[in-house]
Structures are given as C-alpha cells and as structure tokens.
Design a protein around this motif. Structure first.
Motif, short mmCIF file in Angstrom:
data_model
loop_
_atom_site.label_atom_id
_atom_site.label_comp_id
_atom_site.label_asym_id
_atom_site.label_seq_id
_atom_site.Cartn_x
_atom_site.Cartn_y
_atom_site.Cartn_z
N UNK A 2 0.83 -1.21 0.00
CA UNK A 2 0.00 0.00 0.00
C UNK A 2 0.87 1.26 0.00
N UNK A 3 0.40 2.30 -0.69
CA UNK A 3 1.15 3.55 -0.70
C UNK A 3 0.78 4.37 0.53
N UNK A 4 1.70 5.24 0.97
CA UNK A 4 1.44 6.07 2.15
C UNK A 4 0.38 7.11 1.80
N UNK A 5 -0.53 7.40 2.74
CA UNK A 5 -1.55 8.41 2.46
C UNK A 5 -0.95 9.82 2.48
N UNK A 6 -1.44 10.70 1.60
CA UNK A 6 -0.96 12.09 1.61
C UNK A 6 -1.91 12.97 2.39
N UNK A 7 -3.12 12.50 2.63
CA UNK A 7 -4.04 13.28 3.44
C UNK A 7 -5.04 12.38 4.16
N UNK A 8 -5.63 12.94 5.18
CA UNK A 8 -6.51 12.16 6.05
C UNK A 8 -7.52 13.12 6.67
N UNK A 135 0.31 19.57 7.58
CA UNK A 135 -0.55 20.74 7.65
C UNK A 135 -1.90 20.26 8.20
N UNK A 136 -2.35 20.86 9.30
CA UNK A 136 -3.62 20.42 9.91
C UNK A 136 -4.61 21.57 9.84
N UNK A 144 -18.65 19.71 17.50
CA UNK A 144 -17.28 19.19 17.46
C UNK A 144 -16.44 19.87 16.39
N UNK A 145 -15.45 19.14 15.92
CA UNK A 145 -14.52 19.67 14.90
C UNK A 145 -14.17 18.56 13.92
N UNK A 146 -13.69 18.96 12.75
CA UNK A 146 -13.04 17.99 11.87
C UNK A 146 -11.59 18.45 11.68
N UNK A 147 -10.72 17.50 11.40
CA UNK A 147 -9.32 17.82 11.13
C UNK A 147 -8.96 17.23 9.78
N UNK A 148 -8.40 18.08 8.90
CA UNK A 148 -7.88 17.60 7.63
C UNK A 148 -6.37 17.67 7.71
N UNK A 149 -5.73 16.53 7.62
CA UNK A 149 -4.28 16.45 7.74
C UNK A 149 -3.67 16.20 6.38
N UNK A 150 -2.75 17.07 5.96
CA UNK A 150 -2.11 16.92 4.66
C UNK A 150 -0.60 16.84 4.86
N UNK A 151 0.00 15.78 4.34
CA UNK A 151 1.45 15.59 4.47
C UNK A 151 2.17 16.29 3.33
N UNK A 156 6.05 13.36 7.00
CA UNK A 156 4.63 13.61 7.27
C UNK A 156 3.77 12.44 6.79
N UNK A 157 4.13 11.87 5.66
CA UNK A 157 3.38 10.72 5.14
C UNK A 157 3.51 9.52 6.08
N UNK A 158 4.71 9.35 6.64
CA UNK A 158 4.88 8.23 7.59
C UNK A 158 4.04 8.46 8.83
N UNK A 159 3.98 9.72 9.27
CA UNK A 159 3.13 10.02 10.44
C UNK A 159 1.68 9.66 10.12
N UNK A 160 1.22 10.04 8.92
CA UNK A 160 -0.18 9.75 8.56
C UNK A 160 -0.43 8.25 8.56
#
Ligand SMILES: Nc1ncnc2c1ncn2[C@@H]1O[C@H](COP(=O)(O)OP(=O)(O)OP(=O)(O)O)[C@@H](O)[C@H]1O
Ligand SMILES: [Mg+2]
Length: 168
Positions: A2-8, A135-136, A144-151, A156-160
């Motif tokens: 699988x490839x690492x995600x760039x955003x979540x 970038x969050x 509540x809130x939503x968080x968009x995380x972009x590596x 950053x991709x490894x963190x995601x």
C-alpha cells in the motif's frame, strides 16, 4: 504494497478526541512510533478562531512530557520547551506583522531539523516559513470539529500512516 496516504480527514466530536489525536502526534514527532523515524518535524495548524489549534498543541506538549504551565503564545509569538534532548517551539503568528521582528528575534535559526516546531496561523508569516511536514486544518462541525491532515514530506506521510486505522 500500500502507498502512504498524503491526506486524512478525521472527525473530532469532542475535546477528548482532539487530545487523543494530540497524543498520537506527540508520539510521531518524538519518534516513538515505528513508522515515525527520527524525532523532530514541523506542523502547521490552521482554522478559525477557537477551532482548537492551541488545544491540539497543548495536548501534544503535555503528552510529550511538558509539566508546567503551557501558555498560548498569542502575545509573545513564541513559547519554547525543552524535554530531555528535544526542543519544542510553539508559534502563534496571529498578531505577526513586523518583518524586522522575524529577523531580530532569530526565528529562522529555530527551524532546526531536530526541533519540533508547531505553528498556529502560519498564513500570517507570509512566505518566510519552510514547508511543514504536516498541515492540519481544523474546522467547526456541529458541536465538534473535523481535522484535515495533509502531508508535505515523506516524514509527514509516515506520520499519517501511523494515524490511519489499520485495516485487516
Ligand atoms: N474536538 C473538539 N470539539 C469541541 N470543542 C473543542 C474540540 N477541540 C477543542 N475544543 C474547544 O474549542 C476551544 C478551542 O480553543 P483554542 O484556544 O484551542 O482555539 P484556537 O484555534 O487556538 O483559537 P485561536 O485562533 O484564537 O488561537 C476550546 O474551548 C476547546 O475546549
Ligand atoms: Mg490558539
């Protein structure tokens, strides 16, 4: 493979959910997860007033071991912490306006690859900042809130990857 995600995109229904994310991010920037690599890295936090940027940073610093008072750097621009051999720099550029201040305060020297740099309102610093690893973007969603995380880096991709729920 699988490839690492760039955003979540994550749903954060209450403050506890934000603090859980903060703990996971602390493990990433402190190099405690298998995937996170060496300690250090940069996170930009964006979102309207009250979206939860300081809450997330405070939770991260607490989880990383900061025990004293954690002040919001709204007026000082910067609060720094040292936990064993790790240096954390928490910026809030909401009130930043003076280019000389950037130079005179020596901010650029704090962007060491081993430091952990957490920046609220990075938009206000213009083009001075290097690209973050992550970038969050926090946004209101009901109560509540939503968080968009972009590596923006491999790190950053490894963190995601370590934040992504494991599928079996
Ligand atoms: N996931 C969440 N759901 C609901 N409330 C939350 C959540 N996360 C944080 N909060 C609450 O929202 C408020 C966020 O305040 P905070 O100071 O963290 O915002 P901020 O984005 O740093 O604002 P500013 O731009 O003024 O610095 C706090 O009262 C906190 O308890
Ligand atoms: Mg704040």
């Amino acid at each position: 493979m699988p490839t690492s995600p760039a955003s979540l995109i994550l749903s954060l229904p209450d403050e506890e959910a934000t603090l859980r994310l903060a703990k996971q991010l602390a493990d990433c920037v402190c190099g405690k997860t298998e995937a996170s690599g060496t300690p250090g890295g940069r996170i930009h936090l964006k979102g309207e007033l009250g979206a939860g940027k300081t809450t997330l940073v405070r939770g991260l610093l607490r989880a990383a071991g900061v025990t004293g008072r954690i002040k919001s750097p709204t007026y000082t621009l910067l609060e720094s912490y040292n936990i064993s051999n790790l240096y954390f720099h928490h910026f809030d550029f909401y009130r930043f306006s003076d280019a000389h201040e950037w130079r005179d305060a020596g901010f650029a020297e704090l962007f060491d690859e081993h430091a952990i740099v957490l920046i609220e309102w990075p938009e206000q610093a213009g083009t001075r900042l290097p690209l973050p690893d992550l970038d969050i973007q926090l946004a209101y969603a009901g109560t509540g809130r939503t968080a968009r995380l972009v590596a923006s880096s491999e790190k950053g991709q490894r963190w995601l990857t370590s934040l992504t729920p494991q599928r079996v």
